[in-house]
Design a protein around this motif. Structure first.
Motif, PDB file in Angstrom:
ATOM      1  N   ASN A 130      33.585  55.117  41.408  1.00 28.38           N
ATOM      2  CA  ASN A 130      33.822  53.668  41.325  1.00 28.38           C
ATOM      3  C   ASN A 130      34.287  53.261  39.864  1.00 28.38           C
ATOM      4  O   ASN A 130      34.073  52.233  39.433  1.00 28.38           O
ATOM      5  N   HIS A 172      32.590  46.882  41.624  1.00 26.40           N
ATOM      6  CA  HIS A 172      31.719  47.817  40.906  1.00 26.40           C
ATOM      7  C   HIS A 172      31.706  47.402  39.450  1.00 26.40           C
ATOM      8  O   HIS A 172      30.547  47.320  38.799  1.00 26.40           O
ATOM      9  N   TYR A 175      29.806  44.138  38.725  1.00 31.67           N
ATOM     10  CA  TYR A 175      28.285  44.466  39.068  1.00 31.67           C
ATOM     11  C   TYR A 175      27.599  45.003  37.818  1.00 31.67           C
ATOM     12  O   TYR A 175      26.553  44.608  37.151  1.00 31.67           O
ATOM     13  N   HIS A 185      22.442  47.654  44.817  1.00 30.58           N
ATOM     14  CA  HIS A 185      23.777  47.250  44.951  1.00 30.58           C
ATOM     15  C   HIS A 185      24.044  47.759  46.185  1.00 30.58           C
ATOM     16  O   HIS A 185      24.033  48.809  46.349  1.00 30.58           O
ATOM     17  N   ASP A 187      27.618  48.177  48.830  1.00 29.84           N
ATOM     18  CA  ASP A 187      28.920  47.909  49.056  1.00 29.84           C
ATOM     19  C   ASP A 187      29.123  47.209  50.504  1.00 29.84           C
ATOM     20  O   ASP A 187      28.778  47.772  51.276  1.00 29.84           O
TER      21      ASP A 187
END
Length: 197
Positions: A130, A172, A175, A185, A187
């Protein structure tokens, strides 16, 4: 098959290097001047290597290396040197920007082995999970500013973009820059199918 650019005014050495590299499974391209070398370097694929003489009729290896840096090319450059002493070799490698050197008189013994150290498989895939690749463009600077601005809030964000444009990586990054970085977290990926009219 990796491409190797040979920049050398010596026709016989160029032919010899080309033959050695071809037998080793590489695809060599020969240029006899810095000017021609620049043209060929601009066509090189990722994983290519440049082998260049220190001095050519229209410039030096240093000029070619500086041009590569200016154009944001990161090909390893192997310099062909004449009989240099150890201090000159250090100067070529550190101050000159060459990744490695080969003595001209040892080309037939050292060329393939030295190129193998730097050539990367042409079809290798760079996996970044990511992570985002940093870019220098003004448009990218604006995206980075928006990532930081959104991350500083507690708002929800919807990220739009073409398939493969990096939406998940941007999410990402938001975040990672937010106060929720230490919290779980998840997705959520939505696939939107456009309606055909």
């Amino acid at each position: 098959m990796n491409q190797i650019l040979i920049v050398d005014a010596s026709v016989s050495d160029g032919r010899m290097m080309s033959g050695l590299l071809t037998r080793a499974g590489y695809a060599p391209v020969v240029a006899e001047s810095i000017k021609a070398g620049k043209v060929e370097a601009a066509k090189l694929p990722p994983g290519a290597v440049i082998v260049t003489a220190m001095r050519l009729s229209d410039g030096t290896a240093r000029e070619l290396i500086n041009w590569l840096k200016t154009e944001d090319f990161s090909f390893p450059v192997i310099a062909i040197v004449e009989n240099l002493d150890p201090l000159d070799i250090v100067k070529v490698m550190s101050g000159g920007g060459a990744s490695d050197i080969i003595q001209r008189r040892a080309l037939d013994k050292q060329l393939v082995e030295t190129v193998e150290k730097y050539a990367k498989p042409e079809m290798s895939v760079l996996t970044l999970d990511n992570q985002l690749l940093p870019r220098k463009s003004e448009a990218w600077q604006k995206i980075e500013e928006k990532i930081k601005a959104i991350a500083a809030t507690n708002a929800n964000a919807i990220i739009f973009g073409e398939c493969g444009s990096g939406k998940e990586q941007v999410a990402h990054q938001i975040y990672l820059n937010s106060s929720r970085e230490q919290k779980p977290h998840t997705d959520i990926t939505h696939i939107v199918t456009p309606h055909l009219v």
